[in-house]
Design an enzyme around this catalytic site. Structure first.
Site, mmCIF file in Angstrom:
data_model
loop_
_atom_site.group_PDB
_atom_site.id
_atom_site.type_symbol
_atom_site.label_atom_id
_atom_site.label_comp_id
_atom_site.label_asym_id
_atom_site.label_seq_id
_atom_site.Cartn_x
_atom_site.Cartn_y
_atom_site.Cartn_z
ATOM 1 N N SER A 1 0.720 -1.329 0.266
ATOM 2 C CA SER A 1 0.008 0.027 -0.027
ATOM 3 C C SER A 1 0.791 1.366 -0.113
ATOM 4 O O SER A 1 1.631 1.442 -0.758
ATOM 5 C CB SER A 1 -1.080 -0.029 1.137
ATOM 6 N N ASP B 1 -9.831 -6.239 -4.498
ATOM 7 C CA ASP B 1 -9.325 -5.132 -3.831
ATOM 8 C C ASP B 1 -10.006 -3.961 -3.928
ATOM 9 O O ASP B 1 -10.616 -3.456 -4.845
ATOM 10 C CB ASP B 1 -7.979 -4.594 -4.325
ATOM 11 N N HIS C 1 -7.173 -5.977 0.128
ATOM 12 C CA HIS C 1 -6.025 -5.336 -0.220
ATOM 13 C C HIS C 1 -4.864 -5.956 0.766
ATOM 14 O O HIS C 1 -3.808 -5.270 0.840
ATOM 15 C CB HIS C 1 -6.552 -3.822 0.250
#
Length: 345
Positions: free
Chosen positions: A169, A296, A324
């Protein structure tokens, strides 16, 4: 008058006692939260160790293929050689794992166990103000401050040693920053549904499709934290827990969601609003790989596809059915890809 003075002193003493009591309560609460975090991580590690025989057997059949084509499920015997037993041909064995917003080193516990089991060397770091690092996130204003644990680690790496960086991320911005500073110490950089930004881009820009413009987010978002008071600019952000469950963990096991709920912390806002300066002769020479997560809800597959189109890496891999957090929802698929990338000459 004497009675009033006495009463005033008594009130002052009472207020002082109450303040001391509040401070003791706060310290006790912080200690209890840290203990709960450690207990949850210990429990998750124990549960993972108990379930290893299933992860390597029947559970493997539910893991999404990294190919876009549908494949027939292998039989139980074929699953035994999912990951090579002998990985001596891998020259760079050390993986440095960098978490994303709100997470900490704790989120990689499955990946750490799996890499160690095949003889590789994982190192998971807490970025500044994350995990069990005690820095107040409201004090972190720059990407350099946020990335300091990673930068310090690379600075102290022996001259003849290289590592593979793995970013999740917004940790992608930290890894991009490191690639610009230490291109010679990083063998490969793997971006796991991460902010693989281009020169002059902010990590936040990657999320603009989901969160709106940066200006709008700063003005209207209910998730902002004003650590220096409402009249001052926001210092951090954190999504509400129920929203996080639907956004981040829509395919993750319940025990991992529970671990995340007691472990996640607010994220500093400054680092994701900072434009990166990335040069062709440093960042541009790095070997980058991208792992897309196809279920996601934080960074949609379309956004991830746009990222790799605008800033093409050396290779792109895909994990079907992953939210995610593939280190929770598809750990075996993630592990397999990490090993495969490490083997690329």
């Amino acid at each position: 008058m004497a009675k009033k003075d006495g009463g005033s002193k008594g009130n002052n003493g009472s207020r002082s006692s109450r303040r001391m009591g509040v401070n003791r309560s706060q310290r006790k609460l912080l200690a209890e939260e840290e203990l709960l975090h450690r207990q949850a991580l210990s429990m998750a590690l124990h549960q993972h160790q108990l379930s290893q025989r299933f992860d390597n057997g029947s559970m493997s059949r539910r893991i999404g293929s990294t190919s876009s084509r549908r494949k027939n499920l292998p039989d139980a015997d074929a699953l035994k050689d999912k990951v090579p037993e002998n990985l001596e041909n891998i020259k760079i064995k050390k993986f440095v794992l960098i978490h994303g917003e709100g997470f900490g080193a704790w989120c990689w516990y499955k990946t750490i166990a799996q890499l160690e089991e095949v003889g590789l060397v994982p190192v998971a770091l807490d970025l500044t103000g994350s995990g069990i690092d005690t820095t107040d996130t409201n004090c972190i204003k720059t990407l350099a401050e946020y990335s300091k644990p990673l930068i310090s680690y690379l600075e102290n790496l022996p001259e003849d040693e290289k590592v593979i960086l793995v970013a999740h991320s917004t940790g992608g911005a930290c890894v991009s920053h490191a690639l610009e500073l230490f291109p010679g110490k990083i063998s490969k950089a793997i971006f796991v549904c991460a902010t693989m930004v281009s020169d002059g881009q902010r990590p936040f820009d990657v999320f603009a499709a989901e969160l709106g413009s940066a200006d709008r987010f700063m003005q209207e978002s209910p998730f902002l934290i004003h650590g220096n008071g409402k009249d001052n600019p926001a210092t951090g952000f954190m999504f509400e827990k129920q929203l996080m469950k639907g956004l981040y963990f829509n395919q993750s096991p319940t025990k991992d969601i529970a671990l995340a709920m007691v472990s996640m912390r607010p994220s500093p806002l400054g680092p994701i609003m900072e434009k990166l300066s990335l040069t062709p002769d440093k960042y541009g020479t790095s070997r980058r790989f991208y792992i897309q997560t196809l279920d996601d809800r934080v960074l949609s597959p379309d956004v991830q596809e746009k990222l790799v189109g605008e800033n093409p890496p050396e290779g792109v891999f895909k994990i079907k059915g992953s939210d995610h957090c593939p280190f929770f929802s598809k750990p075996q698929s993630l592990h397999k890809i990490l090993v495969e990338i490490a083997q690329i000459e």
